[in-house]
Design a protein around this motif. Structure first.
Motif, short mmCIF file in Angstrom:
data_model
loop_
_atom_site.label_atom_id
_atom_site.label_comp_id
_atom_site.label_asym_id
_atom_site.label_seq_id
_atom_site.Cartn_x
_atom_site.Cartn_y
_atom_site.Cartn_z
N SER A 41 0.94 -1.12 0.02
CA SER A 41 0.64 0.16 -0.06
C SER A 41 0.96 1.88 0.13
N ASP A 42 2.12 1.24 0.19
CA ASP A 42 3.34 2.46 0.47
C ASP A 42 3.50 2.82 -0.85
N PRO A 43 3.13 3.86 -1.45
CA PRO A 43 3.53 3.67 -2.58
C PRO A 43 4.86 4.36 -2.89
N SER A 44 5.86 4.54 -2.37
CA SER A 44 7.21 4.88 -1.78
C SER A 44 7.96 3.39 -1.58
N ASP A 45 7.55 2.60 -0.89
CA ASP A 45 8.47 1.71 -0.81
C ASP A 45 8.19 0.16 -1.04
N ARG A 46 5.85 0.24 -1.45
CA ARG A 46 5.40 -0.86 -1.32
C ARG A 46 5.83 -2.12 -0.40
N ARG A 47 5.99 -1.65 0.76
CA ARG A 47 5.52 -2.53 1.69
C ARG A 47 4.09 -2.48 2.37
N SER A 48 3.81 -3.42 3.04
CA SER A 48 2.35 -2.80 3.76
C SER A 48 2.26 -2.89 4.78
N LEU A 49 1.31 -2.74 5.24
CA LEU A 49 0.98 -2.12 7.21
C LEU A 49 -0.24 -3.75 7.69
N SER A 50 0.47 -3.68 8.53
CA SER A 50 -0.19 -4.05 9.29
C SER A 50 -0.93 -3.54 10.60
N ALA A 51 -2.37 -4.53 10.81
CA ALA A 51 -3.12 -4.27 11.39
C ALA A 51 -4.25 -4.77 12.80
N TYR A 52 -4.20 -4.80 14.24
CA TYR A 52 -4.77 -5.77 15.09
C TYR A 52 -5.29 -5.28 15.67
N CYS A 53 -6.45 -5.79 16.82
CA CYS A 53 -6.96 -5.42 17.83
C CYS A 53 -7.33 -6.62 18.76
N VAL A 54 -7.24 -6.38 19.94
CA VAL A 54 -7.63 -7.46 21.37
C VAL A 54 -8.35 -7.18 21.95
N PHE A 55 -9.39 -7.60 21.99
CA PHE A 55 -10.46 -7.82 22.83
C PHE A 55 -10.01 -8.36 24.45
N PHE A 56 -10.47 -8.30 25.58
CA PHE A 56 -10.48 -9.12 26.34
C PHE A 56 -11.86 -9.25 27.26
N GLY A 57 -12.71 -9.50 26.74
CA GLY A 57 -13.97 -10.13 26.86
C GLY A 57 -14.67 -8.60 26.13
#
Length: 251
Positions: free
Chosen positions: A167-183
């Motif tokens: 997704s980054d047009p300058s270096d073509r590296r990807s983005l990671s995204a996460y979320c964690v729920f406790f209950g």
């Protein structure tokens, strides 16, 4: 010093011992700490930075009262060469972006745009600044949003991961995204550029799943130290059928 726990007698004992050794004042239940507001109700706890946002808007000196529905436009791909360089970048990276990074402690909804805009802190342009102002206008319209931690909730972790691809047009590296729920409580989230170029969307999704797995492992150890025993495996949800198939492969 903040003392936490649910044993009122032991808390009183600790405070008495501290008063014997140090000059201190009991400020009562936690309500405000380093710009973070804590509100306790019979249903649970609310954590926000509602009082912090007006100071941020005042620092930006927005000349209008407009609000927007989203913090960033869909499919925006910013580059370092977009627009003209700002004559004074100090306001961008020291005052505004730095404040937004701190605000993301209680506002996961701005985590992604803040991650993107902070990449241009060393040499911001007029285009980057306009997108920064959009985040501020979004905050103006959502100033009362907060995190809620219910008193009654299941003691289980549940996680969600996602990734962009090149997704980054300058270096073509990807983005990671996460979320964690406790209950029912959101306790961890992150948006981070991957350290290597992923040659497929499946590879990008696998990398974020690995990152999330490391986070979950640490959280399970932390909960065990607090006396919370998790007897069932932690569920990790992904929308990539290819990454799920690879992750399930015992080979």
């Amino acid at each position: 010093m903040i003392i936490t726990g649910d044993d009122s007698e032991y808390i009183a004992f600790v405070k008495a011992r501290l008063r014997d050794q140090f000059l201190m004042t009991d400020l009562g239940p936690l309500r405000y700490f380093l710009g973070i507001e804590v509100s306790s109700t019979s249903d649970g706890f609310y954590i926000s930075q509602e009082m912090y946002i007006p100071d941020l808007l005042a620092c930006a000196a927005l000349g209008d009262e407009r609000t927007v529905e989203t913090p960033m436009e869909l499919n925006v791909k910013l580059q370092p060469t977009d627009g003209d360089p700002l004559p004074d970048p100090t306001r961008y990276h020291h005052h505004l972006v730095g404040s937004l990074v701190y605000l993301a402690v209680t506002r996961p909804d701005i985590s992604y745009p803040v991650h993107i805009l902070s990449q241009f802190a060393s040499a911001p342009t007029t285009v980057h600044y306009s997108h920064l102002l959009r985040v501020l206008r979004y905050l103006r319209g959502t100033i009362t949003r907060c995190l809620f931690f219910p008193r009654s909730s299941s003691l289980q972790l549940q996680c969600y991961s996602d990734a962009t691809w090149a997704s980054d047009p300058s270096d073509r590296r990807s983005l990671s995204a996460y979320c964690v729920f406790f209950g029912g409580s959101l306790i961890a989230w992150k948006t981070k550029k991957q350290t290597a170029v992923s040659r497929s969307s499946v590879k990008a999704e696998l990398r974020v799943m690995a990152l999330l797995t490391a986070e979950v492992t640490w959280l399970r150890w932390l909960l065990a130290d607090f006396g919370v025993s998790l007897t069932t495996p932690t569920l990790v949800f992904s929308d990539s059928t290819g990454a799920i198939s690879v992750a399930r492969d015992p080979v």
